[in-house]
Enzyme design. Structure first.
Site, PDB file in Angstrom:
ATOM      1  N   GLY A   9       0.838  -1.185   0.000  1.00  0.00           N
ATOM      2  CA  GLY A   9       0.000   0.000   0.000  1.00  0.00           C
ATOM      3  C   GLY A   9       0.872   1.233   0.000  1.00  0.00           C
ATOM      4  N   GLY A  10       0.233   2.368  -0.092  1.00  0.00           N
ATOM      5  CA  GLY A  10       0.971   3.619  -0.073  1.00  0.00           C
ATOM      6  C   GLY A  10       1.480   3.944   1.318  1.00  0.00           C
ATOM      7  CB  SER A  13      -1.877   2.745   3.041  1.00  0.00           C
ATOM      8  OG  SER A  13      -1.026   1.632   3.265  1.00  0.00           O
ATOM      9  N   GLY A  14      -1.921   2.270   6.426  1.00  0.00           N
ATOM     10  CA  GLY A  14      -2.435   1.358   7.445  1.00  0.00           C
ATOM     11  C   GLY A  14      -1.967  -0.070   7.260  1.00  0.00           C
ATOM     12  CG  HIS A  54       6.743   1.199  13.722  1.00  0.00           C
ATOM     13  ND1 HIS A  54       5.643   0.507  13.284  1.00  0.00           N
ATOM     14  CD2 HIS A  54       6.900   2.228  12.856  1.00  0.00           C
ATOM     15  CE1 HIS A  54       5.160   1.080  12.203  1.00  0.00           C
ATOM     16  NE2 HIS A  54       5.896   2.137  11.920  1.00  0.00           N
ATOM     17  CG  ASP A  90       6.682  -2.901   8.422  1.00  0.00           C
ATOM     18  OD1 ASP A  90       6.887  -2.411   7.300  1.00  0.00           O
ATOM     19  OD2 ASP A  90       5.835  -2.453   9.216  1.00  0.00           O
TER      20      ASP A  90
END
EC number: 2.7.1.156
Length: 183
Positions: A9-10, A13-14, A54, A90
């Site tokens: 996703g961008g 974006s979640g 995070h 990630d």
């Protein structure tokens, strides 16, 4: 059976939130441990703040994450996981950046090496969840370095989605299943 889930996703974006929720759910179903393979490097003040945010969010969550800070050579920790573990990486774009800029020359071998690293982790865990960014949606630059990076990233995304059991696109916090059957 080892599974791979690809989430893209961008920016903002979640996708990371969705990936963390999915990983937590999968670990509960499997009775396995949660592992967070973080590829970020605090290269500037903004990135440093994002990494710390995070880390704090994982500490405050109800899930028990084991975090691996691994900005390159992910294959070196592949044997650290068990067949019940859920591994969340990630993010793929950051890993690619780190790998490319740790080398003197860019070559096509990097694509094969990265894919093999993902496969090695996948072989050693129950579920591998990969998060990546859709940076290719932006206008393509005429800068040769950006063009070369775009080609490598595009091929990497295609290779990973081809291997993935499920692929999601996250837009505005809404995950859209693009490949695979709804579970």
């Amino acid at each position: 059976m080892e599974k791979m889930i690809f989430i893209t996703g961008g920016v903002r974006s979640g996708k990371s939130t969705f990936a963390e929720e999915l990983a937590t759910q999968k670990a509960l179903e499997l009775g396995g441990n949660l592992h967070y393979l973080a590829t970020g490097v605090p290269s500037d003040e903004e990135m440093d703040k994002r990494i710390k945010r995070h880390q704090q969010e994982r500490k405050e969550s109800l899930s028990n994450w084991t975090t691996w800070e691994q900005s390159t050579q992910i294959e070196t920790i592949a044997s650290s996981f068990s067949k019940k573990d859920v591994v969340l990486l990630d993010c793929v774009t950051t890993l690619l950046n780190n790998e490319l800029f740790s080398q003197k020359e860019w070559d096509t071998e990097i694509l094969r090496r990265l894919v093999r690293g993902f496969e090695m982790i996948q072989e050693n865990c129950a579920e591998l969840i990969l998060v990546s960014n859709e940076v290719l949606w932006e206008g393509i630059s005429q800068n040769e370095l950006v063009l070369q990076y775009s080609r490598i990233l595009g091929h990497l995304h295609q290779a990973l989605v081809a291997r993935a059991d499920h692929a999601y696109l996250v837009e505005s916090g809404i995950p859209i299943l693009m490949k695979g059957e709804k579970e």
